[in-house]
Scaffold this motif. Structure first.
Motif, mmCIF file in Angstrom:
data_model
loop_
_atom_site.group_PDB
_atom_site.id
_atom_site.type_symbol
_atom_site.label_atom_id
_atom_site.label_comp_id
_atom_site.label_asym_id
_atom_site.label_seq_id
_atom_site.Cartn_x
_atom_site.Cartn_y
_atom_site.Cartn_z
ATOM 1 N N UNK A 1 -10.167 9.016 -9.827
ATOM 2 C CA UNK A 1 -11.007 8.275 -8.867
ATOM 3 C C UNK A 1 -10.675 6.782 -8.787
ATOM 4 N N UNK A 2 -10.320 6.177 -9.921
ATOM 5 C CA UNK A 2 -10.043 4.732 -9.889
ATOM 6 C C UNK A 2 -8.788 4.439 -9.059
ATOM 7 N N UNK B 1 -1.524 -2.783 -9.737
ATOM 8 C CA UNK B 1 -2.370 -2.146 -10.748
ATOM 9 C C UNK B 1 -2.149 -0.632 -10.785
ATOM 10 N N UNK C 1 -13.800 8.212 6.866
ATOM 11 C CA UNK C 1 -14.001 8.061 5.426
ATOM 12 C C UNK C 1 -13.712 6.622 4.975
ATOM 13 N N UNK D 1 -2.889 10.066 -8.502
ATOM 14 C CA UNK D 1 -3.719 9.984 -7.290
ATOM 15 C C UNK D 1 -5.009 10.778 -7.463
ATOM 16 N N UNK D 2 -5.034 11.698 -8.424
ATOM 17 C CA UNK D 2 -6.249 12.482 -8.657
ATOM 18 C C UNK D 2 -7.322 11.732 -9.439
ATOM 19 N N UNK E 1 -16.024 3.850 3.162
ATOM 20 C CA UNK E 1 -15.609 3.126 1.963
ATOM 21 C C UNK E 1 -15.772 1.622 2.165
ATOM 22 N N UNK F 1 -7.786 6.411 -6.558
ATOM 23 C CA UNK F 1 -8.224 6.649 -5.166
ATOM 24 C C UNK F 1 -8.976 5.433 -4.632
ATOM 25 N N UNK F 2 -9.820 4.847 -5.484
ATOM 26 C CA UNK F 2 -10.565 3.657 -5.063
ATOM 27 C C UNK F 2 -9.611 2.539 -4.661
ATOM 28 N N UNK G 1 -3.905 -4.678 -6.109
ATOM 29 C CA UNK G 1 -4.228 -3.275 -6.398
ATOM 30 C C UNK G 1 -2.965 -2.411 -6.451
ATOM 31 N N UNK H 1 1.194 4.039 -2.880
ATOM 32 C CA UNK H 1 0.780 5.407 -2.523
ATOM 33 C C UNK H 1 1.874 6.405 -2.892
ATOM 34 N N UNK I 1 -6.512 2.853 -3.705
ATOM 35 C CA UNK I 1 -5.789 3.239 -2.485
ATOM 36 C C UNK I 1 -6.682 3.074 -1.253
ATOM 37 N N UNK I 2 -7.940 3.493 -1.387
ATOM 38 C CA UNK I 2 -8.871 3.337 -0.255
ATOM 39 C C UNK I 2 -9.109 1.866 0.061
ATOM 40 N N UNK J 1 1.489 9.434 -5.693
ATOM 41 C CA UNK J 1 1.737 10.833 -5.327
ATOM 42 C C UNK J 1 2.804 11.498 -6.187
ATOM 43 N N UNK K 1 0.842 -1.207 0.000
ATOM 44 C CA UNK K 1 0.000 0.000 0.000
ATOM 45 C C UNK K 1 0.875 1.253 0.000
#
Lengths: 604, 604
Positions: free
Chosen positions: B347-348, B417, B568, B344-345, B572, B350-351, B414, B316, B353-354, B320, B312
């Protein structure tokens, strides 16, 4: 080598019975072929795979391609493989007879490559990319380009590649920076770097024909300024003489899997003497390249299904041979005096085998379906028919690429799990397949990119016409299934899923309509999983309908259990996989915007 | 090396705030420690990990342990690592002061090992197995065994192992065939083979103390005839002299990951001169070994969470730093004149990463919860309290082993990916973590075995008392959450899932009651996924409650965004993961018996 990596009976059942390939053979384009000829072709591919490919897969993993002294070196067995593949006509299998091809249907082309990739996934890319790049020249290149390059590619004397990715751009093709400077001659001077070029170089071809995306000086920014060039490693200067064209190999990417299939870093024109010839018109490069990219997407999905097939058969063999543990008796105890049972007798092992069978055979059926649409499009007799199959092909392509990749990764993981600790060890194959298949979700556009294509382009195309056409196809299968009581409960489930799909799309479209494209596409990858699962459910129902029909009519050419196993696997897929779409639809319709309206800083 | 592989702030938040470790420090057993002392210990582990472990993880992958001339050779850095770990007291961290230990809580022991494993998962098993095997001797061994072996294990002069698996038995411990023949002396003669022995030998310890399951001649068949022995590689014969004890290293299993952590094949007594000393009473070996196996299960889950943490943080960092692509504007287009955006901007990204954050931090919380039950059990003041925590520990152990393993595999995928093609290349770490973590679902009982334990034993224990106790704990979190409007919708979902769990169990139990244990357990692995997801939902709600409470009370010692990120991520997890339990419950309650009532021949 029966069933060591593939089940040929199932492949033929899918081709001839589920997808009625013989109908195609009545078309003018394929009239030279009958079922016997196709069988002979498929069997020859199987023999080639048994003898020249499968025996070397482990050795190619242990002796990867490597870069040394400016050259890429691949496994020594490739000399023999490439020579044979060239002689067998594998590059031009789909080309017109006039272009030196075998003029086979796409379905048969993909079936053949599927067999070879199941036997050894490190290999067929070398012919497949040559096939795709030569086809691009045939489709859009000048007569000079065709005459100069295609004949040597057809027999694999020369290799072909597609050069898209650049270090600073990745998947963002609008950021391609490789430049093409016009000269007074018929060529441009090419300068730039390309990375992740599969089959980009090796010691067994004396030339490589690179299909390169580049930007002519002064062209518009973005994808509208991208052109396509033929850039040979060595340029022919008459009489078969080759002159080095300043195409330098800068390195090899060392990968965790598919190690026999080289992935190169190429530098064009570092001495300003790299010549490239424009294909078609300027600034239309991406639209030409999409022909090859779409072929490559289906091919990549096919390779995923093939690797998953090899892993499935490898774990099935183990499960049939390995004794361990005992069945529980009615008091929940085991009798340790009994002999141990084969692990295939444990329900959890059966579950993992059925899951693999469902993913492997379902994915293969989807690949054949997609290829079949291409054949139907090519041989259609009216514009309406052509447009229909073209739309269906467009819609299924990103799914045919992604479902076998993502689910194949999972099913290959099941193969490891069946072997227990041995599954993690180099002495057994599943760990290699698990490493090999991971690339499939990255090649030719990652799952994220395919999902944006599916939801962002294909679903909305002509106001949803592609989805409507697919729904018609699915309804045909549902109506067929409704003829058999055993299948009715499943056709009902598929119908509910069709309706769920409409709900999801209707829920999402307003975001796009209001200009909130980011939200519309935020969960595109989840939509891919959702829709892909339903499409596979359709494939399985279609398979079960045909199996049931054959059983009812007594028209069998396999033991009854063969057909029953298809119906059983359909039930398994519906019960264990299709049941997940409801939950996925809830994710898609959630209103929390958890990935769009949140600061990056929550991670830091 | 801030946040290269772990987020220490989150670890401390979980320890001190979510799981209230300071309450433990009031107990007699841990009264020598206060928060400052614990912080110093954790920080020293982080420094050790930063300097001695993390810098070598890639090199250990590239230079695996290997077998040569009858010996196992491990990476040269281990000499320094083992020396330091011995001096730091990492083996005896949990032991009583009287036994030369640090008498730390299990929560802190696991937190420390989690940090080290996130830094370098190839390493801590060498101390962890020594810790577990010495603890087994301390718990059940004679004074002679304690005096002879434990002191040298405490400082890692000698290593310790657990020897269960045999080639013909695998996970089926009732089929253990290694024999123990009584002699006139105080020892038995041991003869047999053990495989997959982690940390079984290497050049940096001059002796190994193997805890071996074997069968005393004439013992009953099955697990009731299995005894536990201490079998040293070299037996001490007074004055520190060691005599070779006929424990031969026959080979090393070459694995696709965790290559620095050796996995050995050991042959005991091929010259009939291998002496073993009985631990405790004859035929009770498995019950003793379960102490170590249960510790090892939590440790294995912890290692899974730790590897997923490293993956992770690695992805990350990339997200970044890597620019690629652009945001869509309100017409669904991109402006190619704009600079590229950081990935990182998207959405996929971010998904993904979350998803990783949810799995990594949720799994860590579960590990701490499980360890905390062990601490509470050890320090409980009444039998009732002790029994309660013992049952909760029993119930959570297979989940704490399995959830981080299975979901960690997905979250590490992930990470690959997010890096795209680079994620598959040796130049970046995710591919290594992906290979490393795959073993976690196999070690110490595969996912299938853990799932049988969960559904077959733990759910039915004392008529479901363990589940009832867990439901009470979960209800406490739900009631806490109901104090905050923001959390109420989620506590409602968790409550629905509790009720769904009861429905599923009530649906399954009748199969067992009627003696159809095969059907009862057929989908145990699906039940594990179902129940594990709900338990993780509980952990996330618990985390969110504490974060919310701190925010509301203004009691922050981190920026507000830190606490908001926890809430958050809980949302999720509920929206993207917990939503899947409904579908899983349908699989569990299906009545088709697709894996139990079907001939093996459908695969052949």
């Amino acid at each position: 080598m029966k069933n060591e990596y593939i089940d040929i009976d199932t492949l033929k059942f899918l081709l001839y019975h589920v997808h009625n390939i013989e109908d195609l053979l009545d078309k003018d384009r394929f009239k030279e072929y009958d079922k016997t000829a196709i069988d002979i072709f498929i069997d020859s591919i199987k023999t080639f795979s048994d003898t020249a490919l499968f025996p070397f897969i482990k050795d190619m993993d242990e002796n990867p391609s490597y870069f040394k002294d400016g050259k890429i070196h691949i496994h020594s067995q490739f000399e023999n493989i490439l020579k044979n593949a060239g002689e067998m006509g594998l590059v031009g299998a789909m080309y017109d007879f006039d272009n030196g091809g075998l003029q086979l249907p796409a379905t048969i082309f993909h079936a053949a490559y599927y067999i070879m990739e199941a036997a050894n996934n490190h290999v067929p890319g070398y012919f497949g990319l040559t096939a795709g790049s030569a086809n691009l020249i045939l489709s859009f290149g000048s007569q000079m380009l065709k005459d100069t390059y295609v004949p040597n590619m057809l027999d694999l004397t020369w290799g072909g590649t597609m050069c898209l990715t650049e270090p600073q751009a990745g998947s963002s093709l609008s950021d391609i920076a490789t430049s093409a400077t016009p000269t007074k001659e018929d060529y441009y001077l090419i300068k730039g770097q390309k990375i992740f070029i599969s089959a980009g170089d090796h010691q067994f071809s004396n030339n490589f024909v690179h299909l390169v995306l580049a930007r002519i000086q002064g062209a518009p920014s973005g994808i509208k300024g991208v052109s396509l060039f033929v850039v040979p490693k060595n340029r022919p200067v008459g009489d078969g003489e080759l002159v080095y064209n300043n195409v330098a190999i800068a390195g090899e990417f060392e990968k965790m899997g598919q190690k026999g299939y080289c992935t190169t870093h190429i530098v064009f024109g570092d001495n300003d003497d790299c010549r490239g010839w424009l294909v078609g018109e300027p600034n239309k490069g991406l639209s030409y390249m999409f022909q090859m990219m779409n072929e490559a997407r289906i091919a990549t999905g096919r390779m995923g299904a093939a690797i998953a097939s090899a892993a499935y058969h490898s774990s099935l063999k183990y499960a049939n041979e390995r004794p361990q543990g005992r069945k529980l008796n009615s008091t929940g105890q085991k009798n340790s005096e009994e002999e141990q049972t084969l692990i295939i007798n444990h329900p959890d092992i059966k579950r993992m085998l059925l899951n693999q069978k469902a993913i492997v055979e379902g994915s293969l059926s989807l690949i054949i379906e997609t290829a079949n649409y291409l054949d139907k499009e090519m041989t259609s007799s009216s514009k309406e028919e052509k447009d229909k199959y073209d739309l269906l092909l467009e819609l299924l392509t990103p799914i045919a690429k992604t479902y076998p990749a993502e689910q194949g990764i999972k099913s290959t993981s099941d193969a490891i799990q069946i072997l227990g600790g041995y599954g993690f060890c180099f002495d057994f194959m599943p760990q290699q397949y698990y490493r090999d298949i991971r690339i499939i979700a990255l090649y030719e556009g990652t799952t994220g990119i395919q999902s944006l294509d599916l939801l962002g382009r294909k679903i909305t195309i002509q106001n949803g016409k592609a989805v409507d056409l697919l729904a018609e196809e699915i309804m045909m299968s549902i109506n067929e299934a409704n003829k058999y009581d055993e299948l009715k409960p499943y056709s009902k489930i598929l119908l509910e899923n069709l309706s769920l799909t409409k709900n999801v799309i209707n829920d999402l479209i307003p975001y796009a309509a209001k200009g909130n494209y980011e939200r519309y596409l935020a969960d595109a990858t989840i939509f891919m999983e959702f829709f892909g699962t339903i499409v596979l459910g359709w494939q399985w129902l279609k398979v079960a309908v045909k199996a049931k029909k054959i059983l009812v009519e007594g028209n069998t050419d396999q033991p009854d259990l063969f057909y029953k196993s298809k119906i059983h696997t359909m039930k398994f897929f519906f019960t264990y996989e299709l049941v997940k779409t409801k939950g996925l639809s809830k994710i898609l319709m959630n209103t929390e915007e958890l990935t769009t309206k949140i600061s990056n800083d929550i991670f830091n």
